[in-house]
Design a protein around this motif. Sequence first.
Motif, PDB file in Angstrom:
ATOM      1  N   ASP A   1       0.814  -1.222   0.000  1.00  0.00           N
ATOM      2  CA  ASP A   1       0.000   0.000   0.000  1.00  0.00           C
ATOM      3  C   ASP A   1       0.845   1.268   0.000  1.00  0.00           C
ATOM      4  OD1 ASP A   1      -3.342  -0.080   0.981  1.00  0.00           O
ATOM      5  OD2 ASP A   1      -2.244  -1.846   0.342  1.00  0.00           O
ATOM      6  N   LYS A   2       2.140   1.128   0.098  1.00  0.00           N
ATOM      7  CA  LYS A   2       3.059   2.249  -0.079  1.00  0.00           C
ATOM      8  C   LYS A   2       3.017   2.765  -1.525  1.00  0.00           C
ATOM      9  CE  LYS A   2       8.018   3.221   0.829  1.00  0.00           C
ATOM     10  NZ  LYS A   2       7.975   3.996   2.089  1.00  0.00           N
ATOM     11  N   LEU A   3       2.507   1.926  -2.418  1.00  0.00           N
ATOM     12  CA  LEU A   3       2.340   2.346  -3.807  1.00  0.00           C
ATOM     13  C   LEU A   3       1.378   3.522  -3.927  1.00  0.00           C
ATOM     14  CD1 LEU A   3       2.017  -1.184  -5.456  1.00  0.00           C
ATOM     15  CD2 LEU A   3       3.889   0.438  -5.846  1.00  0.00           C
ATOM     16  N   TYR A   4       0.472   3.649  -2.956  1.00  0.00           N
ATOM     17  CA  TYR A   4      -0.615   4.619  -3.097  1.00  0.00           C
ATOM     18  C   TYR A   4      -0.744   5.589  -1.939  1.00  0.00           C
ATOM     19  CZ  TYR A   4      -1.448   0.945  -6.411  1.00  0.00           C
ATOM     20  OH  TYR A   4      -1.258   0.016  -7.409  1.00  0.00           O
ATOM     21  N   SER A   5       0.163   5.499  -0.970  1.00  0.00           N
ATOM     22  CA  SER A   5       0.082   6.401   0.176  1.00  0.00           C
ATOM     23  C   SER A   5       1.387   6.346   0.946  1.00  0.00           C
ATOM     24  CB  SER A   5      -1.067   5.982   1.101  1.00  0.00           C
ATOM     25  OG  SER A   5      -1.084   6.749   2.287  1.00  0.00           O
ATOM     26  N   ASN A   6       1.645   7.389   1.728  1.00  0.00           N
ATOM     27  CA  ASN A   6       2.729   7.277   2.703  1.00  0.00           C
ATOM     28  C   ASN A   6       2.132   6.790   4.023  1.00  0.00           C
ATOM     29  OD1 ASN A   6       2.042   9.657   4.469  1.00  0.00           O
ATOM     30  ND2 ASN A   6       2.433  10.767   2.559  1.00  0.00           N
ATOM     31  N   TYR A   7       2.998   6.335   4.902  1.00  0.00           N
ATOM     32  CA  TYR A   7       2.538   5.677   6.123  1.00  0.00           C
ATOM     33  C   TYR A   7       1.761   6.631   7.024  1.00  0.00           C
ATOM     34  CZ  TYR A   7       2.782   2.002   9.682  1.00  0.00           C
ATOM     35  OH  TYR A   7       2.472   1.012  10.583  1.00  0.00           O
ATOM     36  N   SER A   8       2.267   7.830   7.205  1.00  0.00           N
ATOM     37  CA  SER A   8       1.618   8.766   8.129  1.00  0.00           C
ATOM     38  C   SER A   8       0.234   9.171   7.639  1.00  0.00           C
ATOM     39  CB  SER A   8       2.496  10.011   8.325  1.00  0.00           C
ATOM     40  OG  SER A   8       2.711  10.695   7.104  1.00  0.00           O
ATOM     41  N   THR A   9       0.075   9.355   6.333  1.00  0.00           N
ATOM     42  CA  THR A   9      -1.247   9.694   5.789  1.00  0.00           C
ATOM     43  C   THR A   9      -2.228   8.556   6.010  1.00  0.00           C
ATOM     44  OG1 THR A   9      -0.314  11.161   4.099  1.00  0.00           O
ATOM     45  CG2 THR A   9      -2.528  10.281   3.693  1.00  0.00           C
ATOM     46  N   LEU A  10      -1.759   7.334   5.793  1.00  0.00           N
ATOM     47  CA  LEU A  10      -2.622   6.173   5.987  1.00  0.00           C
ATOM     48  C   LEU A  10      -3.093   6.075   7.433  1.00  0.00           C
ATOM     49  CD1 LEU A  10      -3.766   3.544   4.681  1.00  0.00           C
ATOM     50  CD2 LEU A  10      -1.699   2.391   5.517  1.00  0.00           C
ATOM     51  N   VAL A  11      -2.175   6.190   8.372  1.00  0.00           N
ATOM     52  CA  VAL A  11      -2.531   6.077   9.785  1.00  0.00           C
ATOM     53  C   VAL A  11      -3.462   7.211  10.195  1.00  0.00           C
ATOM     54  CG1 VAL A  11      -1.641   6.179  12.140  1.00  0.00           C
ATOM     55  CG2 VAL A  11      -0.484   4.775  10.433  1.00  0.00           C
ATOM     56  N   GLN A  12      -3.147   8.418   9.764  1.00  0.00           N
ATOM     57  CA  GLN A  12      -3.996   9.552  10.142  1.00  0.00           C
ATOM     58  C   GLN A  12      -5.405   9.398   9.587  1.00  0.00           C
ATOM     59  OE1 GLN A  12      -3.004  11.940  12.395  1.00  0.00           O
ATOM     60  NE2 GLN A  12      -5.232  12.267  12.388  1.00  0.00           N
ATOM     61  N   THR A  13      -5.518   8.828   8.399  1.00  0.00           N
ATOM     62  CA  THR A  13      -6.846   8.593   7.818  1.00  0.00           C
ATOM     63  C   THR A  13      -7.676   7.689   8.722  1.00  0.00           C
ATOM     64  OG1 THR A  13      -6.072   8.892   5.545  1.00  0.00           O
ATOM     65  CG2 THR A  13      -8.067   7.573   5.856  1.00  0.00           C
ATOM     66  N   TYR A  14      -7.083   6.597   9.164  1.00  0.00           N
ATOM     67  CA  TYR A  14      -7.804   5.691  10.058  1.00  0.00           C
ATOM     68  C   TYR A  14      -8.101   6.355  11.405  1.00  0.00           C
ATOM     69  CZ  TYR A  14      -7.241   1.629   7.004  1.00  0.00           C
ATOM     70  OH  TYR A  14      -7.318   0.729   5.963  1.00  0.00           O
ATOM     71  N   ARG A  15      -7.157   7.119  11.923  1.00  0.00           N
ATOM     72  CA  ARG A  15      -7.396   7.795  13.202  1.00  0.00           C
ATOM     73  C   ARG A  15      -8.544   8.784  13.108  1.00  0.00           C
ATOM     74  NH1 ARG A  15      -1.016   8.578  14.941  1.00  0.00           N
ATOM     75  NH2 ARG A  15      -0.841   6.580  16.053  1.00  0.00           N
ATOM     76  N   ASP A  16      -8.696   9.412  11.959  1.00  0.00           N
ATOM     77  CA  ASP A  16      -9.794  10.361  11.771  1.00  0.00           C
ATOM     78  C   ASP A  16     -11.134   9.646  11.623  1.00  0.00           C
ATOM     79  OD1 ASP A  16      -8.001  12.460  11.893  1.00  0.00           O
ATOM     80  OD2 ASP A  16      -7.861  12.712   9.711  1.00  0.00           O
ATOM     81  N   LEU A  17     -11.123   8.460  11.021  1.00  0.00           N
ATOM     82  CA  LEU A  17     -12.374   7.748  10.747  1.00  0.00           C
ATOM     83  C   LEU A  17     -12.858   6.911  11.922  1.00  0.00           C
ATOM     84  CD1 LEU A  17     -11.656   6.497   7.103  1.00  0.00           C
ATOM     85  CD2 LEU A  17     -13.226   8.326   7.774  1.00  0.00           C
ATOM     86  N   ILE A  18     -11.948   6.475  12.756  1.00  0.00           N
ATOM     87  CA  ILE A  18     -12.298   5.621  13.888  1.00  0.00           C
ATOM     88  C   ILE A  18     -12.546   6.473  15.126  1.00  0.00           C
ATOM     89  CG2 ILE A  18     -11.436   3.804  15.420  1.00  0.00           C
ATOM     90  CD1 ILE A  18      -9.744   2.837  12.997  1.00  0.00           C
ATOM     91  N   PRO A  19     -13.667   6.306  15.794  1.00  0.00           N
ATOM     92  CA  PRO A  19     -13.933   7.105  17.003  1.00  0.00           C
ATOM     93  C   PRO A  19     -12.786   6.978  18.004  1.00  0.00           C
ATOM     94  CG  PRO A  19     -15.910   5.920  16.343  1.00  0.00           C
ATOM     95  CD  PRO A  19     -14.801   5.406  15.471  1.00  0.00           C
ATOM     96  N   ARG A  20     -12.459   8.090  18.640  1.00  0.00           N
ATOM     97  CA  ARG A  20     -11.288   8.127  19.521  1.00  0.00           C
ATOM     98  C   ARG A  20     -11.356   7.076  20.621  1.00  0.00           C
ATOM     99  NH1 ARG A  20      -7.231  11.509  20.202  1.00  0.00           N
ATOM    100  NH2 ARG A  20      -8.096  12.928  18.642  1.00  0.00           N
ATOM    101  N   GLU A  21     -12.550   6.809  21.131  1.00  0.00           N
ATOM    102  CA  GLU A  21     -12.665   5.838  22.221  1.00  0.00           C
ATOM    103  C   GLU A  21     -12.359   4.411  21.758  1.00  0.00           C
ATOM    104  OE1 GLU A  21     -16.905   6.522  20.645  1.00  0.00           O
ATOM    105  OE2 GLU A  21     -15.086   7.708  21.025  1.00  0.00           O
ATOM    106  N   MET A  22     -12.254   4.194  20.450  1.00  0.00           N
ATOM    107  CA  MET A  22     -11.925   2.881  19.914  1.00  0.00           C
ATOM    108  C   MET A  22     -10.457   2.744  19.530  1.00  0.00           C
ATOM    109  SD  MET A  22     -15.198   2.065  17.437  1.00  0.00           S
ATOM    110  CE  MET A  22     -16.878   1.948  18.066  1.00  0.00           C
ATOM    111  N   HIS A  23      -9.701   3.820  19.603  1.00  0.00           N
ATOM    112  CA  HIS A  23      -8.317   3.799  19.129  1.00  0.00           C
ATOM    113  C   HIS A  23      -7.468   2.770  19.852  1.00  0.00           C
ATOM    114  CE1 HIS A  23      -8.060   7.997  16.992  1.00  0.00           C
ATOM    115  NE2 HIS A  23      -9.078   7.268  16.578  1.00  0.00           N
ATOM    116  N   GLN A  24      -7.594   2.693  21.174  1.00  0.00           N
ATOM    117  CA  GLN A  24      -6.749   1.782  21.934  1.00  0.00           C
ATOM    118  C   GLN A  24      -6.938   0.340  21.479  1.00  0.00           C
ATOM    119  OE1 GLN A  24      -4.358   2.584  24.083  1.00  0.00           O
ATOM    120  NE2 GLN A  24      -3.834   0.440  24.523  1.00  0.00           N
ATOM    121  N   ALA A  25      -8.168  -0.028  21.233  1.00  0.00           N
ATOM    122  CA  ALA A  25      -8.450  -1.391  20.789  1.00  0.00           C
ATOM    123  C   ALA A  25      -7.956  -1.624  19.364  1.00  0.00           C
ATOM    124  CB  ALA A  25      -9.945  -1.679  20.883  1.00  0.00           C
TER     125      ALA A  25
END
Length: 291
Positions: free
Chosen positions: A252-276
């Motif tokens: 998936d590095k073909l289509y994104s950098n790592y930090s953008t990918l992680v930040q995308t998921y962090r934005d989409l996933i409710p904060r109270e679910m991040h730890q899990a």
Amino acid sequence: MIDAHHHLWDLSAVHYPWLMARGVERFFGDPTPIQRNYLIEEFRDEAAAVGGSASVHVQVGAENSLAEARWVQSIAGANPDWPLKQVVFVDATADDLDFQLNAFQALPSVVGVRQIVGRAPGEDAVTGTNTLLDNPAFVAGLQNAGQRGLSFDLQLIPELMGKTADLLARAPDTAVALCHAGSPHDRSNDGLARWAAELCALSDLPQVRCKLSGLGMFEHDWVSESFRPIVETCLNQFGSNRVMFGSNFPVDKLYSNYSTLVQTYRDLIPREMHQAVFNDTAADFYSISQI
């Protein structure tokens, strides 16, 4: 943060026929940019920059799967400050399955096995991997893995979910990680609706966990909203304690950098679910003790 699905390769140490095939388009696109070494140092730099501290290496089509596993074990041993577990390839239908599993389980980092059932409709039609689901030895192999305390990483397409769920129900003691959210390859509204409906067959099985990984393989020019319906469906069906993040790097590095990918998921996933999602589910499933 634990990255529950990534790959590494040293092309001078292990041979990957699919990776080194020149001019061959794959279901995820043109592999040319990743036809180079991708080593632990590069991966750690990318993951640690956004909080990564441990990871799971997933087999990636080496010519010799035991050679790949031994190489990954050497990486794990050389990096004790980075807990690294691995999922290895075995043919669950092989006559010498016990011999293979004994060899793999001699490596401390091995916690699971994978045998791909489906990648994408076009490639599956050529490889014939779907026939595994009709082979009684496949069920027996899954049961064997579970009895040994090994998990099974499941990669397939939505069209096979119902049939696969029936099979997995016969191996209830084998913990299963669904790779890439079940590969929702049709990103139209109708395609996502069909994927979500088929996914229920797997999410209803208590031994199945879901990886939010590899979503860029079927939508190369993705934006954050591209992933939203997939993320929300997975969280709704599985719950955060059965969902884990995986980068699928370097594919998936073909289509994104790592930090953008992680930040995308962090934005989409409710904060109270991040730890899990970003840590606890993977730590529990893959038996990762963090430093």
